[in-house]
Each structure stands twice: as C-alpha cells, then as structure tokens.
Design a protein around this motif. Structure first.
Motif, PDB file in Angstrom:
ATOM      1  N   GLN A  32       0.837  -1.196   0.000  1.00  0.00           N
ATOM      2  CA  GLN A  32       0.000   0.000   0.000  1.00  0.00           C
ATOM      3  C   GLN A  32       0.876   1.252   0.000  1.00  0.00           C
ATOM      4  OE1 GLN A  32      -2.292   1.768   3.607  1.00  0.00           O
ATOM      5  NE2 GLN A  32      -3.729   0.328   2.674  1.00  0.00           N
ATOM      6  N   ILE A  33       0.449   2.256  -0.777  1.00  0.00           N
ATOM      7  CA  ILE A  33       1.092   3.570  -0.790  1.00  0.00           C
ATOM      8  C   ILE A  33       0.022   4.615  -0.476  1.00  0.00           C
ATOM      9  CG2 ILE A  33       2.470   5.232  -2.094  1.00  0.00           C
ATOM     10  CD1 ILE A  33       3.090   2.989  -4.091  1.00  0.00           C
ATOM     11  N   ARG A  34       0.400   5.600   0.358  1.00  0.00           N
ATOM     12  CA  ARG A  34      -0.515   6.705   0.663  1.00  0.00           C
ATOM     13  C   ARG A  34       0.209   8.036   0.447  1.00  0.00           C
ATOM     14  NH1 ARG A  34      -4.548   5.204   5.601  1.00  0.00           N
ATOM     15  NH2 ARG A  34      -4.486   2.937   5.417  1.00  0.00           N
ATOM     16  N   ASP A  35      -0.456   8.944  -0.243  1.00  0.00           N
ATOM     17  CA  ASP A  35       0.053  10.297  -0.427  1.00  0.00           C
ATOM     18  C   ASP A  35      -1.096  11.183  -0.894  1.00  0.00           C
ATOM     19  OD1 ASP A  35       1.638  12.621  -1.898  1.00  0.00           O
ATOM     20  OD2 ASP A  35       3.089  11.529  -0.673  1.00  0.00           O
ATOM     21  N   ASP A  36      -0.956  12.490  -0.673  1.00  0.00           N
ATOM     22  CA  ASP A  36      -2.008  13.410  -1.114  1.00  0.00           C
ATOM     23  C   ASP A  36      -1.705  14.032  -2.471  1.00  0.00           C
ATOM     24  OD1 ASP A  36       0.074  15.007  -0.330  1.00  0.00           O
ATOM     25  OD2 ASP A  36      -1.123  16.411   0.830  1.00  0.00           O
ATOM     26  N   ASN A  37      -0.611  13.596  -3.114  1.00  0.00           N
ATOM     27  CA  ASN A  37      -0.217  14.148  -4.405  1.00  0.00           C
ATOM     28  C   ASN A  37      -0.223  13.052  -5.460  1.00  0.00           C
ATOM     29  OD1 ASN A  37       1.057  15.265  -6.641  1.00  0.00           O
ATOM     30  ND2 ASN A  37       2.575  16.373  -5.443  1.00  0.00           N
ATOM     31  N   PRO A  38      -1.156  13.099  -6.425  1.00  0.00           N
ATOM     32  CA  PRO A  38      -1.221  12.040  -7.445  1.00  0.00           C
ATOM     33  C   PRO A  38       0.058  11.912  -8.261  1.00  0.00           C
ATOM     34  CG  PRO A  38      -3.228  13.361  -7.445  1.00  0.00           C
ATOM     35  CD  PRO A  38      -2.261  14.068  -6.552  1.00  0.00           C
ATOM     36  N   GLU A  39       0.813  12.997  -8.433  1.00  0.00           N
ATOM     37  CA  GLU A  39       2.050  12.928  -9.197  1.00  0.00           C
ATOM     38  C   GLU A  39       3.094  12.068  -8.476  1.00  0.00           C
ATOM     39  OE1 GLU A  39       3.368  16.872 -10.021  1.00  0.00           O
ATOM     40  OE2 GLU A  39       1.618  17.367 -11.260  1.00  0.00           O
ATOM     41  N   VAL A  40       3.129  12.174  -7.159  1.00  0.00           N
ATOM     42  CA  VAL A  40       4.044  11.342  -6.383  1.00  0.00           C
ATOM     43  C   VAL A  40       3.666   9.872  -6.524  1.00  0.00           C
ATOM     44  CG1 VAL A  40       4.825  10.765  -4.053  1.00  0.00           C
ATOM     45  CG2 VAL A  40       4.630  13.162  -4.746  1.00  0.00           C
ATOM     46  N   ILE A  41       2.380   9.602  -6.408  1.00  0.00           N
ATOM     47  CA  ILE A  41       1.917   8.223  -6.547  1.00  0.00           C
ATOM     48  C   ILE A  41       2.288   7.674  -7.914  1.00  0.00           C
ATOM     49  CG2 ILE A  41      -0.127   6.748  -6.678  1.00  0.00           C
ATOM     50  CD1 ILE A  41       0.523   7.543  -3.858  1.00  0.00           C
ATOM     51  N   ALA A  42       2.130   8.492  -8.967  1.00  0.00           N
ATOM     52  CA  ALA A  42       2.455   8.038 -10.319  1.00  0.00           C
ATOM     53  C   ALA A  42       3.926   7.667 -10.429  1.00  0.00           C
ATOM     54  CB  ALA A  42       2.097   9.126 -11.335  1.00  0.00           C
ATOM     55  N   ARG A  43       4.816   8.466  -9.800  1.00  0.00           N
ATOM     56  CA  ARG A  43       6.253   8.147  -9.835  1.00  0.00           C
ATOM     57  C   ARG A  43       6.545   6.827  -9.140  1.00  0.00           C
ATOM     58  NH1 ARG A  43       7.248  13.648  -8.176  1.00  0.00           N
ATOM     59  NH2 ARG A  43       7.930  12.910  -6.113  1.00  0.00           N
ATOM     60  N   LEU A  44       5.923   6.638  -7.978  1.00  0.00           N
ATOM     61  CA  LEU A  44       6.180   5.423  -7.209  1.00  0.00           C
ATOM     62  C   LEU A  44       5.605   4.196  -7.900  1.00  0.00           C
ATOM     63  CD1 LEU A  44       5.514   6.825  -3.620  1.00  0.00           C
ATOM     64  CD2 LEU A  44       7.711   6.445  -4.750  1.00  0.00           C
ATOM     65  N   GLU A  45       4.446   4.357  -8.512  1.00  0.00           N
ATOM     66  CA  GLU A  45       3.858   3.223  -9.227  1.00  0.00           C
ATOM     67  C   GLU A  45       4.733   2.836 -10.426  1.00  0.00           C
ATOM     68  OE1 GLU A  45      -0.001   3.325 -11.617  1.00  0.00           O
ATOM     69  OE2 GLU A  45      -0.601   2.227  -9.811  1.00  0.00           O
ATOM     70  N   ALA A  46       5.256   3.843 -11.119  1.00  0.00           N
ATOM     71  CA  ALA A  46       6.151   3.552 -12.244  1.00  0.00           C
ATOM     72  C   ALA A  46       7.395   2.813 -11.759  1.00  0.00           C
ATOM     73  CB  ALA A  46       6.543   4.856 -12.944  1.00  0.00           C
ATOM     74  N   GLN A  47       7.897   3.194 -10.592  1.00  0.00           N
ATOM     75  CA  GLN A  47       9.048   2.502 -10.031  1.00  0.00           C
ATOM     76  C   GLN A  47       8.713   1.054  -9.697  1.00  0.00           C
ATOM     77  OE1 GLN A  47      12.077   2.948  -9.897  1.00  0.00           O
ATOM     78  NE2 GLN A  47      12.894   1.688  -8.215  1.00  0.00           N
ATOM     79  N   LEU A  48       7.535   0.810  -9.155  1.00  0.00           N
ATOM     80  CA  LEU A  48       7.112  -0.566  -8.878  1.00  0.00           C
ATOM     81  C   LEU A  48       7.116  -1.403 -10.151  1.00  0.00           C
ATOM     82  CD1 LEU A  48       4.108  -0.372  -6.372  1.00  0.00           C
ATOM     83  CD2 LEU A  48       6.391  -1.311  -5.940  1.00  0.00           C
ATOM     84  N   HIS A  49       6.607  -0.826 -11.240  1.00  0.00           N
ATOM     85  CA  HIS A  49       6.577  -1.567 -12.508  1.00  0.00           C
ATOM     86  C   HIS A  49       7.990  -1.840 -13.014  1.00  0.00           C
ATOM     87  CE1 HIS A  49       2.287  -1.817 -13.326  1.00  0.00           C
ATOM     88  NE2 HIS A  49       2.150  -0.552 -12.934  1.00  0.00           N
ATOM     89  N   ARG A  50       8.893  -0.857 -12.889  1.00  0.00           N
ATOM     90  CA  ARG A  50      10.276  -1.084 -13.311  1.00  0.00           C
ATOM     91  C   ARG A  50      10.911  -2.213 -12.500  1.00  0.00           C
ATOM     92  NH1 ARG A  50      10.360   4.676 -13.822  1.00  0.00           N
ATOM     93  NH2 ARG A  50      11.088   4.900 -11.666  1.00  0.00           N
ATOM     94  N   MET A  51      10.685  -2.190 -11.200  1.00  0.00           N
ATOM     95  CA  MET A  51      11.246  -3.222 -10.328  1.00  0.00           C
ATOM     96  C   MET A  51      10.674  -4.590 -10.670  1.00  0.00           C
ATOM     97  SD  MET A  51      11.145  -1.093  -6.756  1.00  0.00           S
ATOM     98  CE  MET A  51      11.300  -2.618  -5.806  1.00  0.00           C
ATOM     99  N   ALA A  52       9.377  -4.636 -10.954  1.00  0.00           N
ATOM    100  CA  ALA A  52       8.754  -5.915 -11.315  1.00  0.00           C
ATOM    101  C   ALA A  52       9.324  -6.454 -12.628  1.00  0.00           C
ATOM    102  CB  ALA A  52       7.245  -5.729 -11.416  1.00  0.00           C
TER     103      ALA A  52
END
Length: 312
Positions: free
Chosen positions: A285-305
């Motif tokens: 789970q990731i929590r943040d109030d900024n959708p741009e931050v979430i987008a960066r972290l989600e992209a990182q998850l995909h790269r790692m996967a």
C-alpha cells in the motif's frame, strides 16, 4: 454559530467516552467489529442519548445512526463511527461521535443560537464489509447490488444476513438532503505522532491522502528444502524479500514529504518450513495526497517488477 451561552461539560464527555469504552472492552481497548453485539449495543447507546440533544434518532437500513433537529437555521453535521477494527483503540471513532453529541447538547439547547448541530455515526467505516459503506450510502453512492455483494472480511457473513439479524432489514437508507447542512465536521484522535512530536494539542486536516493498494505475486519453483542446492533454487519467498528491500532503498528518492508505504501481508506457498516456496504474494500500500508522487512510485514498482521478472 456565534453567541454560545451554554457550557460544554468535559466530565460528561469523559463519562460518555468511558461508557462506550465499556461496551466491547478488550484489554486496554475495544473489540467491536461491524454488526457485532458490542457494535449494535453502541448504536443503541447513541440513539438513546440523542434526544438529550434535542435530536430525533434514526438507525437506517445500513446501520447509520442519524440525529436530526427540527430547529430552524443552518445545520452542521458532525460525527464519526462506533465500530472498531479487531482489537483496537477505544477513541478511534467514538471521540468524534461524543464530541458531536456534546456540541449538539449545548448548541441545540440554546434558544439564542440560530442553528443546530446534527449527529451521525457512520456504519462500517472500518471496512469490515466494504469501503465506507455507511457514509457512501448517505452520499447516495451505494447500490442495492453493492449491499448484496458485501461480505464480512473475517467470517464471510453477508451484509444482508447481518442487517437482518440486527433488525435493520427493510428500513430505508437515509441520504443527504441537498442544502440541509453548511458542512461536516469530524474530530479524530491522532493516529500518528506528528502533533505529539510537535507538542501541539490539536490540528486541522488540510488534505486527505489517496490510498493505492497492490497485490504483487512471485512465482518460483517449489522444491525440497533439504536436498536442493542453494545455487539452483528459485525461491519465491526470497525474491519477495529482496523486492521489499528494494522498495525501501529506491522509494525515498522519489517520494514526497507525506508519503508512506507498507507491506501489510506476506504469504508463502505452501508455507512449510521444509519446502522452498514456489509462490509468494505481498499486499502493498502507498498513501500520499499528491497524485504525481503516486504516479512516480507506481512507475518505479513496474520497473522493479520488470527487472525481477527478467532476472528469473
């Protein structure tokens, strides 16, 4: 609502909080899953006290408790919830309900005040059956099909069965009346340490975080733990552990000041001490109030996967 002449009674507030704490008490906290006997008793407790605040109590068809006022003037809706997580703290929810009740007692009973406080206790805010079903129902965002599909996450009991057993089946579900309320206020105990660390007694919410949840699966090769050489193992559990460490290594450079992330559950298949896991799964789970931050972290998850998959 200026000109409040009544007095807020701190002792009465504490007495109410302790009365709710005694219902479903568990060690230093409470255990009140949605529609459990302690939860239902708590709903009844609130409904019995709303008339003291010049409010008419209603428990609707999804288990929300609403206290409505016939007083003229603007109305503020305030409240929280009365069920708890399993084996949880005793102020999470009841604090907001009791604060609202006390405000209603003082403000509604003052003829010099033009307006009133109405009280709400939303059902299933802790998500035993779904996602904020009570408050979403009040906002008109829950269908009958949603209720049909809702199941208790622990027991599998259907929400229809729970509503029937509670005596709420067939009751109408109340929804917000357009223009009735000037706003909604919910007091809540701090669940972190920001205020305490800053030596502050109260804070005002300035944003609400979004929650992104992921189910990440790892597929390896199940084998004998005693005879399979380390060099040839394809251990799904080990791959998962490395992935968790990689998250903690890479996320700090990409996150924002309020970002938090959690691996809340890990399961290994078959989960035996003498068998190399052939499968592993993590709920992240990731929590943040900024959708741009979430987008960066989600992209990182995909790269790692992708990298983990390429490494085999």
């Amino acid at each position: 609502m200026p000109g409040i002449n009544g007095r807020f009674d701190g002792k009465r507030v504490l007495a109410d909080l302790n009365a709710l704490r005694a219902i479903g008490a568990y060690k230093t906290g409470v255990h009140k899953p949605t529609f459990s006997e302690p939860h239902l008793r708590s709903l009844g407790w609130l409904a019995s006290r709303l008339p003291d605040a010049d409010l008419v109590a209603t428990i609707d068809g999804i288990g929300n408790v609403l206290g409505s006022s016939a007083k003229a003037g603007p109305k503020l809706l305030a409240g929280s919830h009365l069920e708890s997580q399993n084996h949880a703290g005793w102020l999470d929810g009841p604090l907001g309900v009791v604060y609202a009740l006390e405000a209603a007692r003082v403000i509604n009973g003052d003829p010099g005040i033009n307006g009133a406080v109405e009280v709400a206790a939303w059902c299933d805010e802790e998500g035993h059956f779904g996602s904020f079903l009570g408050s979403r129902s009040y906002a008109g965002a829950v269908t009958e099909a949603d209720i049909d599909a809702a199941r208790d996450r622990s027991s599998g009991r259907t929400m229809r069965e729970a509503l029937r057993d509670a005596g709420f089946a067939g009751r109408p579900r109340l929804t917000a009346e357009a223009g009735r309320h000037i706003g909604y206020l919910e007091a809540h105990i701090e669940q972190g340490d920001t205020l305490e660390a800053s030596r502050l007694k109260i804070g005002v919410v300035t944003s609400i975080v979004g929650i992104w949840q992921y189910r990440i699966s790892f597929i390896g090769e199940q084998n004998h733990a005693g005879t399979t050489r380390m060099a040839v193992r394809k251990d799904a559990g080990l791959a998962l552990a490395r992935f968790c460490v990689a998250i903690d290594d890479s996320f700090p450079a990409l996150c924002g000041p309020r970002t938090v992330w959690t691996t809340g559950r890990i399961t290994l298949d078959p989960g035996a001490p003498s068998i190399i896991p052939g499968g592993a799964e993590m709920l992240f789970q990731i929590r943040d109030d900024n959708p741009e931050v979430i987008a960066r972290l989600e992209a990182q998850l995909h790269r790692m996967a992708d990298e983990a998959t390429a490494q085999g």
